[in-house]
Motif scaffolding. Structure first.
Motif, PDB file in Angstrom:
ATOM      1  N   GLN A  80      38.817 -46.959  14.766  1.00 53.75           N
ATOM      2  CA  GLN A  80      37.850 -48.089  15.578  1.00 53.75           C
ATOM      3  C   GLN A  80      38.291 -48.736  16.870  1.00 53.75           C
ATOM      4  N   LEU A  82      41.015 -51.034  16.649  1.00 53.81           N
ATOM      5  CA  LEU A  82      41.102 -51.876  16.427  1.00 53.81           C
ATOM      6  C   LEU A  82      42.724 -51.555  17.116  1.00 53.81           C
ATOM      7  N   ILE A  85      41.999 -52.823  20.811  1.00 52.99           N
ATOM      8  CA  ILE A  85      41.332 -54.775  21.151  1.00 52.99           C
ATOM      9  C   ILE A  85      42.407 -55.624  21.006  1.00 52.99           C
ATOM     10  N   PRO A  98      42.081 -57.627  12.632  1.00 53.25           N
ATOM     11  CA  PRO A  98      40.756 -57.240  13.015  1.00 53.25           C
ATOM     12  C   PRO A  98      40.170 -56.214  11.658  1.00 53.25           C
ATOM     13  N   GLN A 101      34.274 -53.745  14.328  1.00 53.70           N
ATOM     14  CA  GLN A 101      33.459 -53.650  15.323  1.00 53.70           C
ATOM     15  C   GLN A 101      32.480 -53.061  14.963  1.00 53.70           C
ATOM     16  N   SER A 105      29.929 -56.161  18.224  1.00 60.23           N
ATOM     17  CA  SER A 105      31.093 -57.733  17.846  1.00 60.23           C
ATOM     18  C   SER A 105      32.456 -57.371  17.660  1.00 60.23           C
ATOM     19  N   LEU A 106      33.513 -57.798  17.188  1.00 60.11           N
ATOM     20  CA  LEU A 106      34.118 -57.977  16.634  1.00 60.11           C
ATOM     21  C   LEU A 106      34.997 -58.714  15.367  1.00 60.11           C
ATOM     22  N   THR A 107      34.638 -58.846  14.066  1.00 59.73           N
ATOM     23  CA  THR A 107      35.065 -59.300  12.658  1.00 59.73           C
ATOM     24  C   THR A 107      36.572 -58.975  13.217  1.00 59.73           C
ATOM     25  N   VAL A 108      37.251 -60.227  12.974  1.00 54.29           N
ATOM     26  CA  VAL A 108      38.449 -60.760  13.196  1.00 54.29           C
ATOM     27  C   VAL A 108      39.252 -61.612  11.480  1.00 54.29           C
TER      28      VAL A 108
END
Length: 156
Positions: A80, A82, A85, A98, A101, A105-108
């Motif tokens: 992805q 990541l 990002i 991270p 995504q 939306s990015l989940t961290v």
């Protein structure tokens, strides 16, 4: 619909047989004499609980799954991009991971989700990159003592 009973951190430890009421009382008395010392850290020093006990108890208290490498909930999604990002150097310095995504939306996951400075840094960084950023919608990922002892002391 029945309302779920809220149990404090120490009550869950006692209910689950990890600590006794007397041990919780002793830890709270110690905490009163040592401002700034956290009850979780006190219980660990006393040899009553482990850091993992803190994390699993908090996951029960917040009704969230216990996330760790062993449970498989802390594995970043492959392919992805990541690292573009959240660069690796930034991630290591700020203990950020991270995970995935989805759409915009990015989940961290990060070591201390109660850290306002880190939350603000992530918010500003995302805004500077032109991302639409929303405060809130937190997924709490608990592993290790840095977050758990501070958070449970605020709640207990």
């Amino acid at each position: 619909m029945p309302v779920k009973e809220y149990l404090r951190f120490g009550e869950i430890l006692v209910r689950d047989g990890i600590a006794t009421s007397q041990q919780i009382t002793t830890a709270l008395e110690t905490q009163k004499k040592s401002p700034g010392e956290l009850i979780g850290a006190i219980l660990v020093k006393m040899g009553v609980i482990t850091e993992k006990d803190i994390a699993t108890t908090l996951s029960k208290q917040f009704n969230l799954p216990f996330a760790s490498r062993e449970t498989g909930l802390l594995k970043p999604a492959p392919d992805q991009g990541l690292a573009k990002i959240v660069p690796e150097e930034f991630a290591r310095r700020h203990h950020v991971l991270p995970l995935f995504q989805h759409a915009s939306s990015l989940t961290v996951a990060f070591a201390d989700p109660t850290c306002p400075a880190l939350g603000e840094l992530l918010y500003r960084s995302a805004r500077e990159e032109g991302a639409t950023v929303h405060r809130g919608g937190t997924y709490l990922c608990i592993e290790g003592p840095q977050f758990s002892t501070r958070a449970e002391s605020r709640i207990y």
